[in-house]
Design a protein around this motif. Sequence first.
Motif, PDB file in Angstrom:
ATOM      1  N   LEU A  35     -41.209  49.146  11.459  1.00 52.77           N
ATOM      2  CA  LEU A  35     -41.847  49.830  10.327  1.00 52.77           C
ATOM      3  C   LEU A  35     -41.675  51.346  10.427  1.00 52.77           C
ATOM      4  O   LEU A  35     -41.473  52.026   9.412  1.00 52.77           O
ATOM      5  N   TYR A  36     -41.748  51.892  11.650  1.00 52.64           N
ATOM      6  CA  TYR A  36     -41.531  53.340  11.802  1.00 52.64           C
ATOM      7  C   TYR A  36     -40.106  53.726  11.396  1.00 52.64           C
ATOM      8  O   TYR A  36     -39.887  54.732  10.720  1.00 52.64           O
ATOM      9  N   ILE A  37     -39.133  52.931  11.827  1.00 56.86           N
ATOM     10  CA  ILE A  37     -37.735  53.217  11.471  1.00 56.86           C
ATOM     11  C   ILE A  37     -37.556  53.227   9.963  1.00 56.86           C
ATOM     12  O   ILE A  37     -36.946  54.144   9.393  1.00 56.86           O
ATOM     13  N   LEU A  38     -38.099  52.214   9.290  1.00 58.28           N
ATOM     14  CA  LEU A  38     -37.952  52.123   7.832  1.00 58.28           C
ATOM     15  C   LEU A  38     -38.733  53.217   7.125  1.00 58.28           C
ATOM     16  O   LEU A  38     -38.250  53.807   6.145  1.00 58.28           O
ATOM     17  N   SER A  70     -53.506  59.861  -1.487  1.00 61.49           N
ATOM     18  CA  SER A  70     -52.894  61.047  -2.089  1.00 61.49           C
ATOM     19  C   SER A  70     -51.381  60.891  -2.041  1.00 61.49           C
ATOM     20  O   SER A  70     -50.848  60.242  -1.128  1.00 61.49           O
ATOM     21  N   PRO A  71     -50.656  61.480  -2.997  1.00 59.82           N
ATOM     22  CA  PRO A  71     -49.188  61.417  -2.962  1.00 59.82           C
ATOM     23  C   PRO A  71     -48.652  62.023  -1.668  1.00 59.82           C
ATOM     24  O   PRO A  71     -49.201  63.001  -1.151  1.00 59.82           O
ATOM     25  N   THR A  72     -47.577  61.444  -1.143  1.00 59.32           N
ATOM     26  CA  THR A  72     -47.050  61.898   0.144  1.00 59.32           C
ATOM     27  C   THR A  72     -45.547  61.706   0.201  1.00 59.32           C
ATOM     28  O   THR A  72     -44.980  60.911  -0.554  1.00 59.32           O
ATOM     29  N   CYS A  73     -44.918  62.419   1.120  1.00 65.67           N
ATOM     30  CA  CYS A  73     -43.509  62.169   1.441  1.00 65.67           C
ATOM     31  C   CYS A  73     -43.324  62.161   2.948  1.00 65.67           C
ATOM     32  O   CYS A  73     -42.239  62.448   3.449  1.00 65.67           O
ATOM     33  N   THR A  74     -44.396  61.841   3.692  1.00 67.63           N
ATOM     34  CA  THR A  74     -44.294  61.815   5.150  1.00 67.63           C
ATOM     35  C   THR A  74     -44.184  60.379   5.655  1.00 67.63           C
ATOM     36  O   THR A  74     -44.813  59.463   5.119  1.00 67.63           O
ATOM     37  N   SER A  75     -43.403  60.214   6.692  1.00 65.70           N
ATOM     38  CA  SER A  75     -43.244  58.889   7.277  1.00 65.70           C
ATOM     39  C   SER A  75     -44.536  58.396   7.899  1.00 65.70           C
ATOM     40  O   SER A  75     -44.798  57.193   7.941  1.00 65.70           O
ATOM     41  N   GLN A  76     -45.368  59.349   8.367  1.00 65.30           N
ATOM     42  CA  GLN A  76     -46.627  58.965   9.001  1.00 65.30           C
ATOM     43  C   GLN A  76     -47.530  58.230   8.007  1.00 65.30           C
ATOM     44  O   GLN A  76     -48.054  57.156   8.295  1.00 65.30           O
ATOM     45  N   ARG A 101     -39.216  58.881  18.202  1.00 64.00           N
ATOM     46  CA  ARG A 101     -40.599  58.678  18.631  1.00 64.00           C
ATOM     47  C   ARG A 101     -40.608  57.979  19.988  1.00 64.00           C
ATOM     48  O   ARG A 101     -39.720  57.196  20.318  1.00 64.00           O
ATOM     49  N   GLY A 102     -41.665  58.220  20.753  1.00 64.64           N
ATOM     50  CA  GLY A 102     -41.778  57.634  22.083  1.00 64.64           C
ATOM     51  C   GLY A 102     -41.778  56.123  22.063  1.00 64.64           C
ATOM     52  O   GLY A 102     -41.244  55.481  22.976  1.00 64.64           O
ATOM     53  N   ILE A 103     -42.343  55.523  21.006  1.00 62.53           N
ATOM     54  CA  ILE A 103     -42.424  54.062  20.947  1.00 62.53           C
ATOM     55  C   ILE A 103     -41.041  53.418  20.917  1.00 62.53           C
ATOM     56  O   ILE A 103     -40.874  52.268  21.317  1.00 62.53           O
ATOM     57  N   MET A 104     -40.031  54.184  20.475  1.00 64.70           N
ATOM     58  CA  MET A 104     -38.675  53.630  20.406  1.00 64.70           C
ATOM     59  C   MET A 104     -38.112  53.304  21.790  1.00 64.70           C
ATOM     60  O   MET A 104     -37.224  52.464  21.930  1.00 64.70           O
ATOM     61  N   LEU A 105     -38.647  53.948  22.829  1.00 60.25           N
ATOM     62  CA  LEU A 105     -38.155  53.717  24.184  1.00 60.25           C
ATOM     63  C   LEU A 105     -38.572  52.346  24.709  1.00 60.25           C
ATOM     64  O   LEU A 105     -38.022  51.867  25.700  1.00 60.25           O
ATOM     65  N   LEU A 106     -39.526  51.697  24.031  1.00 59.57           N
ATOM     66  CA  LEU A 106     -39.985  50.389  24.471  1.00 59.57           C
ATOM     67  C   LEU A 106     -38.935  49.306  24.251  1.00 59.57           C
ATOM     68  O   LEU A 106     -38.942  48.289  24.946  1.00 59.57           O
ATOM     69  N   ASP A 107     -38.075  49.500  23.265  1.00 59.68           N
ATOM     70  CA  ASP A 107     -37.054  48.479  22.971  1.00 59.68           C
ATOM     71  C   ASP A 107     -35.803  49.149  22.416  1.00 59.68           C
ATOM     72  O   ASP A 107     -35.687  49.390  21.214  1.00 59.68           O
ATOM     73  N   PRO A 108     -34.841  49.475  23.298  1.00 57.09           N
ATOM     74  CA  PRO A 108     -33.608  50.155  22.859  1.00 57.09           C
ATOM     75  C   PRO A 108     -32.807  49.360  21.829  1.00 57.09           C
ATOM     76  O   PRO A 108     -32.091  49.935  21.020  1.00 57.09           O
TER      77      PRO A 108
END
Length: 414
Positions: free
Chosen positions: A267-270, A308-314, A384-391
């Motif tokens: 979900l973070y990648i997308l 609220s309207p946004t354009c951030t991935s967060q 992001r750090g979470i990406m290191l959990l699964d290359p």
Amino acid sequence: MDHVILHSDMNNFYASVESLYNPAFREKPMAVVGDPKSRHGIVLAKNYHAKQYGIQTGDPIWMAKQKCPDIIFSEPHYDRYIHFSQMAREIYEEYTDQVESFGLDECWLDVTGVQDLFGSGKQIADTIRERVKFELGLTASVGVSYNKIFAKLGSDLHKPDATTVIGRDFREKIWYLPADMLLYVGRATYEKLRSRGIKTIGDLAQTDPSYLEQLLGKNGLMLWAFANGLDTLPVSPTGTRRILKTIGNSTTAPRDLITEDDIKITLYILAESVAERMRREQFCCKGVQIMIRDNQLTSFERQGRLQSPTCTSQDIFYKAHELFNRNKPENPVRSLGVRAIQLITREYQQLSFLEESVKRQKQEDLERAVDNIRSRFGHFSVQRGIMLLDPILSRLDPVAEHTIYPEAFLKSKT
């Protein structure tokens, strides 16, 4: 005076281009397929020999092999398809400055004002077909009509290498055809219509429009107008900026997604892909939609409104993750999609000095800085750090992959 609109559709485009580079493909069943190692192993395009065996776009590779044991597979070469698409467009633009793309292999042309120079709509269509054949080595089917919808239908009616004219006498020519041959009548819509006894374009045209609106919403009124030849959509001039209504991306994971971290990583990648494209196009979104497909190929969509309207991935990730947790499938997940909906341009975004808005602006500034770094040094230069959990899961570069997305998905009917 009626418009004269052409719709040119290059036949079996991907497969035909591959046959130019490998003539052995021409007389044998062949299909262009995705990479099975990434679980994208489906048919993206096929030639007419493969079609005779019942092979369809979207079939898994194993199913295509089952239908035709002797079929030949080719990997896609999108750079080639772009090149031939551009060359075809250069031919079209010699006849009119109103050329509107519909994927890589299809274009509408408005030739209303050039018939004194080049002949009737049918004559122009025939000339274009001959030029595509002689100059590109490909074939095209061209529909000619007074509106875009019927021109598109004409190019679908007779293949390959044919010109089909649909004029004001359209009732006797097309009303007997299945309703799903009409543009924007997808599989789900057609099943809904069939269950109410609306099977043909003529049935659709003669149904009470208020009933269709009740059944399909505003789309029902639109389809009724199309079936009755009342489409008035203009062909966009060459170079017109496409109007975006949603921005989304989806992926089939290299393995089933089982754990919470699996879902979060994907979900973070997308969300990052969607947010980066929104910022590039100067949009914000007021809602988020997710698509979930499990490993039994059952899929569904859910959507929710943002505060609220946004354009951030967060913000997009948080909403997508919330929607997923509220709609978890029983089986492991095979594919996920994230889409920004209810887009507004940044110029219409309401400014605020509230603490939450200030935090959101800081997050946007941070993500724009990441965009800049990635544009210079590559997508994987900042993660992001979470990406290191699964290359393996985090290997996806969604921005690059979305640049040329397979036409089988871009134009698939839902």
